[in-house]
Write a protein that holds these residues in place. Structure first.
Motif, short mmCIF file in Angstrom:
data_model
loop_
_atom_site.label_atom_id
_atom_site.label_comp_id
_atom_site.label_asym_id
_atom_site.label_seq_id
_atom_site.Cartn_x
_atom_site.Cartn_y
_atom_site.Cartn_z
N LYS A 99 20.52 -17.64 38.72
CA LYS A 99 19.89 -18.93 38.41
C LYS A 99 18.37 -18.85 38.55
N VAL A 100 17.90 -18.16 39.58
CA VAL A 100 16.46 -18.05 39.80
C VAL A 100 15.78 -17.36 38.62
N PHE A 101 16.32 -16.22 38.20
CA PHE A 101 15.72 -15.47 37.09
C PHE A 101 15.88 -16.22 35.77
N LYS A 102 17.04 -16.79 35.55
CA LYS A 102 17.30 -17.54 34.32
C LYS A 102 16.35 -18.74 34.20
N THR A 103 16.16 -19.45 35.31
CA THR A 103 15.27 -20.60 35.31
C THR A 103 13.84 -20.18 35.01
N TRP A 104 13.42 -19.07 35.60
CA TRP A 104 12.05 -18.59 35.34
C TRP A 104 11.88 -18.26 33.86
N LEU A 105 12.83 -17.56 33.29
CA LEU A 105 12.74 -17.21 31.87
C LEU A 105 12.72 -18.46 31.00
N ASP A 106 13.56 -19.42 31.35
CA ASP A 106 13.64 -20.65 30.57
C ASP A 106 12.34 -21.45 30.65
N ASP A 107 11.63 -21.31 31.77
CA ASP A 107 10.37 -22.04 31.93
C ASP A 107 9.23 -21.44 31.12
N GLN A 108 9.39 -20.21 30.66
CA GLN A 108 8.33 -19.58 29.86
C GLN A 108 8.39 -20.08 28.42
N THR A 109 7.34 -19.82 27.67
CA THR A 109 7.30 -20.26 26.28
C THR A 109 8.26 -19.44 25.42
N LYS A 110 8.68 -20.00 24.34
CA LYS A 110 9.56 -19.28 23.42
C LYS A 110 8.83 -18.04 22.87
N ALA A 111 7.53 -18.17 22.63
CA ALA A 111 6.76 -17.04 22.12
C ALA A 111 6.80 -15.87 23.11
N PHE A 112 6.71 -16.19 24.40
CA PHE A 112 6.78 -15.14 25.43
C PHE A 112 8.15 -14.47 25.41
N ARG A 113 9.22 -15.28 25.40
CA ARG A 113 10.57 -14.72 25.42
C ARG A 113 10.84 -13.88 24.18
N ASP A 114 10.34 -14.31 23.05
CA ASP A 114 10.58 -13.57 21.80
C ASP A 114 9.88 -12.21 21.80
N GLU A 115 8.83 -12.07 22.61
CA GLU A 115 8.08 -10.81 22.66
C GLU A 115 8.76 -9.76 23.54
N ILE A 116 9.62 -10.19 24.46
CA ILE A 116 10.23 -9.26 25.41
C ILE A 116 11.24 -8.38 24.69
N LYS A 117 11.04 -7.07 24.77
CA LYS A 117 11.93 -6.11 24.13
C LYS A 117 12.85 -5.39 25.12
N VAL A 118 12.39 -5.22 26.35
CA VAL A 118 13.15 -4.47 27.34
C VAL A 118 13.03 -5.16 28.70
N VAL A 119 14.14 -5.19 29.44
CA VAL A 119 14.14 -5.69 30.81
C VAL A 119 14.69 -4.60 31.71
N ALA A 120 13.85 -4.06 32.60
CA ALA A 120 14.28 -3.04 33.56
C ALA A 120 14.74 -3.73 34.82
N MET A 121 15.86 -3.28 35.38
CA MET A 121 16.44 -3.97 36.54
C MET A 121 17.28 -3.02 37.36
N ASP A 122 17.77 -3.53 38.50
CA ASP A 122 18.72 -2.76 39.29
C ASP A 122 20.12 -3.10 38.82
N GLY A 123 21.13 -2.79 39.61
CA GLY A 123 22.51 -3.00 39.18
C GLY A 123 23.04 -4.39 39.40
N PHE A 124 22.21 -5.31 39.87
CA PHE A 124 22.67 -6.68 40.15
C PHE A 124 23.09 -7.37 38.85
N THR A 125 24.34 -7.79 38.79
CA THR A 125 24.87 -8.39 37.57
C THR A 125 24.18 -9.70 37.20
N GLY A 126 23.70 -10.43 38.22
CA GLY A 126 23.05 -11.71 37.95
C GLY A 126 21.82 -11.57 37.07
#
Length: 326
Positions: A99-126
């Motif tokens: 929820k924390v990460f999803k909310t942060w992404l949702d709070d950003q502009t659509k232009a910002f989200r559309d620019e993201i090509k890769v998300v590096a992360m650990d093994g946390f499914t959330g």
């Protein structure tokens, strides 16, 4: 106040040092500097421009007291991929959940989200689920640091389990497995002659065969990432994932669990080899910088202040205040 802000961001002086130089109180300088940093640097929307690769991870911002000790950090890894500079902290939000990460992404502009090509992360499914829902076109990548860490944790658990089963107690200084705990986590190509002999002695015992089997998988994973050929490294890791997905004896509980994780996240793990420069390692480096920041400040009690100080320290603002650093 610009001098004070430069001293904080460029020279990384503590608020106490800056206050002493200005012959002012700590509270007055802290409020003024953080407010100036917020207005001049952090609130600038252009700092989110051009971000195409982000890393997300959890971070412990304090180790004492009550309440949540964790925050989610979002890092801009685009300069690392492009070879144009170091990574930088984009934001830090309280909590560590989907929820924390999803909310942060949702709070950003659509232009910002559309620019993201890769998300590096650990093994946390959330984090994976949040990215899939908010950034459906982006590729999720579990970086080598966390994959090796998962395998290393499995190796540690296997060693500890066998230790208890064979000797009936936790590791002690004279126990062979306990003495070899660091050597077991060392890459095979980096072992000294003395370490080789130590491992040979440990693996001579039939009681330690399960540790040796887990160690072998760990070493194969490390070797895959160290292979100078990304294509060959990917094939090596594919073989490891396939071997863990079938025919692992139930007795090797740690490898069974690791195999389930690798099978479920195989696409995300192998995606690293197709995207050079995409690693969450720089995120861990920033976590290290933040640990140093807490030490310089002798700890923080106010999370809002900590987030502001963290952004000023690792947000990539130094060239803005000091053009010669460009």
């Amino acid at each position: 106040m610009l001098w004070a802000l430069k001293s904080l961001v460029i020279d990384r002086l503590s608020i106490a040092r800056i206050a002493a130089s200005l012959a002012s109180s700590w509270h007055a300088v802290n409020y003024a500097v953080l407010d100036a940093g917020q207005q001049l640097l952090i609130n600038d929307p252009s700092r989110f421009d051009g971000v195409q690769v982000i890393g997300v991870d959890e971070h412990c911002w304090r180790h004492t007291g009550h309440g949540s000790h964790y925050v989610t950090v979002i890092i801009d890894l685009t300069p690392i991929r492009d070879g144009t500079g170091p990574s930088r902290l984009l934001d830090m939000v309280p909590g560590r959940s989907k929820k924390v990460f999803k909310t942060w992404l949702d709070d950003q502009t659509k232009a910002f989200r559309d620019e993201i090509k890769v998300v590096a992360m650990d093994g946390f499914t959330g984090f994976k689920t949040a990215a899939a829902e908010e950034l459906p076109e982006a590729v999720a990548v579990i970086d080598p640091f966390h994959v090796v860490a998962l395998a290393g944790d499995a190796l540690d658990r296997a060693r500890q389990r066998v230790q208890r089963e064979t000797l009936g107690h936790r590791g002690r200084s004279g126990d062979p497995l306990y003495r070899a705990r660091r050597t077991l986590r060392t890459g095979a190509g980096l072992l000294t002659e003395r370490q080789h002999h130590r491992l040979e002695k440990v693996f001579t015992s039939d009681d330690h065969v399960e540790v040796e089997a887990t160690w072998s998988i760990y070493q194969k994973i490390v070797a895959a990432y160290r292979n100078p050929s990304r294509l060959e490294g990917k094939k090596q890791l594919q073989e490891v994932i396939a071997s863990l997905s079938r025919g692992v004896p139930k007795r090797l509980t740690e490898l069974v669990s690791l195999g389930r994780t690798f099978k479920r996240r195989a696409t995300d793990i192998l995606a690293y080899f197709d995207r050079p420069g995409t690693s969450n390692g720089p995120t861990e480096a920033i976590n290290g910088r933040l640990e140093h920041l807490r030490g310089t400040a002798l700890g923080f009690r106010n999370l809002t202040n900590y987030i502001t100080r963290a952004l000023l320290d690792t947000g990539g603002f130094r060239p803005l205040l000091h053009p010669h650093l460009r």
